[in-house]
Design an enzyme around this catalytic site. Sequence first.
Site: not given
Ligand code: FAD
Length: 306
Positions: A125, A18, A110, A175, A159
């Site tokens: 996501a 990364e 975030d 997902k 999370h």
């Molecule tokens: P999601 O999968 O959407 O989940 C987010 C939260 O919502 C979780 O608590 C989940 O349980 C909850 N949730 C999801 N769907 C639902 C639903 N339908 N109903 C209710 N709750 C739900 N951040 C950046 O800003 N830039 C980056 O480049 C970046 N790179 C990353 C790379 C990796 C490998 C990882 C692990 C994280 C990265 N992050 C980055 C951080 C990430 O954006 C955060 O952890 C963020 O808070 C969650 O993203 P997610 O895609 O997992 O979200």
Amino acid sequence: PELERTAPVRHRPALSYELFPARSDVSFERLRETITQLEATAPDYVSVTSRTGHGNLGRVLELTEHVLAETSLRPLVHLTSIGSTRAQLTTIIHALLDRGVRGLLALRGDQPDGHRLEDDEIPFARPLIELIRDIERERTAGLAGGRVSVGVAAYPHRHPESPTISHDTEVLVAKERAGADFAITQVFFDPDVYTRCLDRSHAAGVRLPLVPGLVPATNPRRLQRLAAMSGVEPPRELLHQLELAAEETERRRIGIRFTVDLARRVLDAGAPGLHLFTFNQHAEALDVLDHLDLDRWSTTSQGDAR
Ligand code: FAD
């Protein structure tokens, strides 16, 4: 006709790094050197992080274009849904695909404290994965050529916003169903935390490869910053040892030993590869690989002649 059998083919575990986009032209020059050094290890791809709201899109594109045009590497570009409208994300996805990007990491990003979702903002996501797949279908008219590889985040520790760890597993299932191809985990420091995540995910029906995300654990300040961002605390004993180390070389030895041990254990437990959070430093990532001998976890399969 029956295919003629040839010599077995060796498959090394997946390897990726990364990187974050440069903040200035000077740091971009340093980053180019880092990429050259990492390229020598023939990673499967390098990932390019992005900020929520895509405020640094120009720098993301700069790094992505460099990787595409001047290296043999494939970029995996992180896309965050929060802070951008669906229309903006659509434009960004087209711009990346136009440039030849075929790997996207679909993330929510975030959520800043007190963030209020706009009507046309994508809240998770999963719908971002659906948007990517819709755009892909529209562009390829259903043809398989140039299929986009879509990755997602997975959480061995809960999370911070999830009510339970099983909720995280359900989100990962959703997902995968929406079209994700693989997942990269958030940072963790205990191999059992990863293996429990693998077990939970398999039991829930997840078949995606869950690639462990590891940070070379050499810098105590970096580990604390990471803990503040991810909610994942490094082991106290490790922090203590790093802080007590009299010299940089000693600190590095302790951190690399810890990371190599963690990598060995997750590979022994069946991890499909390693994703190293480099913080744009190649030396530590290369140190981890030097001590690891990734070929030990290579598998072989029978090759077929055409
Ligand atoms: P999601 O999968 O959407 O989940 C987010 C939260 O919502 C979780 O608590 C989940 O349980 C909850 N949730 C999801 N769907 C639902 C639903 N339908 N109903 C209710 N709750 C739900 N951040 C950046 O800003 N830039 C980056 O480049 C970046 N790179 C990353 C790379 C990796 C490998 C990882 C692990 C994280 C990265 N992050 C980055 C951080 C990430 O954006 C955060 O952890 C963020 O808070 C969650 O993203 P997610 O895609 O997992 O979200």
